[in-house]
Design a protein around this motif. Structure first.
Motif, PDB file in Angstrom:
ATOM      1  N   ASN A  36      18.618   2.936  -1.709  1.00 51.48           N
ATOM      2  CA  ASN A  36      19.491   3.144  -0.554  1.00 51.48           C
ATOM      3  C   ASN A  36      18.802   2.687   0.740  1.00 51.48           C
ATOM      4  O   ASN A  36      18.154   3.458   1.449  1.00 51.48           O
ATOM      5  CB  ASN A  36      19.867   4.624  -0.465  1.00 51.48           C
ATOM      6  CG  ASN A  36      20.923   4.890   0.583  1.00 51.48           C
ATOM      7  OD1 ASN A  36      21.098   4.102   1.518  1.00 51.48           O
ATOM      8  ND2 ASN A  36      21.634   5.983   0.433  1.00 51.48           N
ATOM      9  N   THR A  56      13.349  -0.090  -3.734  1.00 44.16           N
ATOM     10  CA  THR A  56      12.753  -0.138  -5.069  1.00 44.16           C
ATOM     11  C   THR A  56      13.833   0.133  -6.098  1.00 44.16           C
ATOM     12  O   THR A  56      14.587   1.102  -5.963  1.00 44.16           O
ATOM     13  CB  THR A  56      11.682   0.982  -5.208  1.00 44.16           C
ATOM     14  OG1 THR A  56      10.735   0.864  -4.147  1.00 44.16           O
ATOM     15  CG2 THR A  56      10.975   0.915  -6.548  1.00 44.16           C
ATOM     16  N   ASN A  57      13.916  -0.715  -7.098  1.00 42.71           N
ATOM     17  CA  ASN A  57      14.772  -0.401  -8.243  1.00 42.71           C
ATOM     18  C   ASN A  57      13.849   0.065  -9.361  1.00 42.71           C
ATOM     19  O   ASN A  57      13.068  -0.728  -9.894  1.00 42.71           O
ATOM     20  CB  ASN A  57      15.572  -1.633  -8.671  1.00 42.71           C
ATOM     21  CG  ASN A  57      16.583  -1.289  -9.756  1.00 42.71           C
ATOM     22  OD1 ASN A  57      16.493  -0.223 -10.380  1.00 42.71           O
ATOM     23  ND2 ASN A  57      17.528  -2.166  -9.987  1.00 42.71           N
ATOM     24  N   LEU A 181      22.124  23.303 -12.165  1.00 44.06           N
ATOM     25  CA  LEU A 181      23.065  22.726 -11.188  1.00 44.06           C
ATOM     26  C   LEU A 181      22.452  22.809  -9.791  1.00 44.06           C
ATOM     27  O   LEU A 181      22.126  23.893  -9.316  1.00 44.06           O
ATOM     28  CB  LEU A 181      24.379  23.511 -11.214  1.00 44.06           C
ATOM     29  CG  LEU A 181      25.425  23.075 -10.188  1.00 44.06           C
ATOM     30  CD1 LEU A 181      25.956  21.668 -10.501  1.00 44.06           C
ATOM     31  CD2 LEU A 181      26.581  24.069 -10.123  1.00 44.06           C
ATOM     32  N   VAL A 182      22.322  21.650  -9.154  1.00 45.42           N
ATOM     33  CA  VAL A 182      21.760  21.606  -7.799  1.00 45.42           C
ATOM     34  C   VAL A 182      22.785  20.936  -6.892  1.00 45.42           C
ATOM     35  O   VAL A 182      23.395  19.924  -7.270  1.00 45.42           O
ATOM     36  CB  VAL A 182      20.425  20.827  -7.772  1.00 45.42           C
ATOM     37  CG1 VAL A 182      19.780  20.931  -6.398  1.00 45.42           C
ATOM     38  CG2 VAL A 182      19.473  21.360  -8.844  1.00 45.42           C
ATOM     39  N   PRO A 185      24.502  15.204  -3.352  1.00 40.29           N
ATOM     40  CA  PRO A 185      25.594  14.226  -3.452  1.00 40.29           C
ATOM     41  C   PRO A 185      25.961  13.898  -4.902  1.00 40.29           C
ATOM     42  O   PRO A 185      27.120  13.575  -5.206  1.00 40.29           O
ATOM     43  CB  PRO A 185      25.030  12.994  -2.739  1.00 40.29           C
ATOM     44  CG  PRO A 185      24.061  13.562  -1.749  1.00 40.29           C
ATOM     45  CD  PRO A 185      23.452  14.761  -2.421  1.00 40.29           C
TER      46      PRO A 185
END
Ligand SMILES: NC(=O)c1ccc[n+]([C@@H]2O[C@H](COP(=O)([O-])OP(=O)(O)OC[C@H]3O[C@@H](n4cnc5c(N)ncnc54)[C@H](O)[C@@H]3O)[C@@H](O)[C@H]2O)c1
Length: 253
Positions: A36, A56-57, A181-182, A185
């Motif tokens: 991103n 970075t990928n 569960l956090v 997005p």
């Protein structure tokens, strides 16, 4: 931890960003590898001296190698790594395309392998270090339409154990954290739907999702000196979700 150096993959959002913020607050210099670009620019502008950002990928080996090299060139060391980048393309097994399977397994499992490989190559020749891989409760608990994700996350847990086995001799500790569960997005499209959120709350004894900071704190504990004998471990951080397989009988009592 002051003046130590860390890499955080997936550090532009959610759990990764919470780890970045906490590391910075403890005086750690942080290199963030993420896809991103816009978010990376914002984070870099807000932290010009103690943050390095690099598009970075994580599934590209050249990117991973470059992230470690640039981190060491910029900050002079690499002490900690948090391998957080992850996502999935869900579908039932009978409908899942090969491309979607590969997307999820490559990102969640191969990405962590490449991270550990290049981080450990530096650490092993420079006195050691500590690595935390973010798996998921789905390493233990399957999820409808999540065959690729759950399989990859189970792979991350075993990769972590294998890495601990091989790297302990170089003073490198490698542990996994398994969030439930956090609220990030990644999960907003699920938790924003009342029926789906209610279904989660049926299973989570604490009756809420975790905040990213509630994953960041135990992740940082795992690289700290307080965890100096914790190695090859899986730390579940899930508000007691993993233990709630039995139906909720409380409504009948
Ligand atoms: N949120 C949850 O409930 C939850 C639960 C268990 C495990 N996890 C895991 O925690 C990790 C972080 O999740 P999150 O909820 O913070 O998600 P998020 O979407 O908020 O953040 C993920 C980050 O990874 C980055 N990313 C995606 N693909 C990438 C790639 N190929 N290379 C580099 N960066 C890439 C994204 O740009 C993003 O910044 C993931 O591995 C996820 O599977 C999340």
């Amino acid at each position: 931890m002051k003046n130590k150096v860390a890499i955080v993959t997936g550090g532009a959002s959610g759990i990764g960003y919470a780890i970045v913020e906490r590391l910075l607050s403890q005086g750690v210099k942080v290199a963030i590898g993420d896809l991103n670009e816009n978010r990376l620019k914002e984070i870099q502008a807000a932290n010009p001296d103690n943050v390095l950002t690099m598009v970075t990928n994580v599934i590209k080996e050249d990117d991973q190698e470059a992230l470690v090299r640039k981190t060491v060139e910029t900050f002079g060391a690499l002490d900690y790594a948090f391998n957080v980048a992850g996502a999935q393309k869900p579908a039932p097994i009978v409908d899942m395309t090969e491309q979607d399977w590969d997307f999820t397994v490559d990102l969640c499992l191969k990405g962590v392998f490449l991270s550990v490989k290049h981080q450990a190559r530096y650490m092993k020749d420079n006195g050691g270090g500590a690595i935390v891989n973010v798996a998921s409760l789905n390493a233990h608990v399957p999820m409808y339409s999540g065959s690729a994700y759950s399989s990859a996350k189970a792979g991350v847990e075993m990769l972590t154990k294998n890495a601990a086995l091989e790297l302990s001799q170089y003073n490198i500790r490698v542990n996994a954290i398994l969030p439930g569960l956090v609220l990030t997005p990644l999960t907003a499209s699920l938790t924003d739907v009342k029926e789906i959120n209610d279904a989660y709350m049926e299973r989570i004894p604490m009756k809420r999702g975790g905040q990213p900071e509630e994953i960041a704190a135990p992740a940082i504990f795992l690289v700290s000196e307080d965890a100096s004998y914790v190695n090859g471990a899986s730390l579940i951080v899930d508000g007691a979700w993993a233990i709630s397989g039995y139906p909720d009988m409380s409504r009948f009592m």
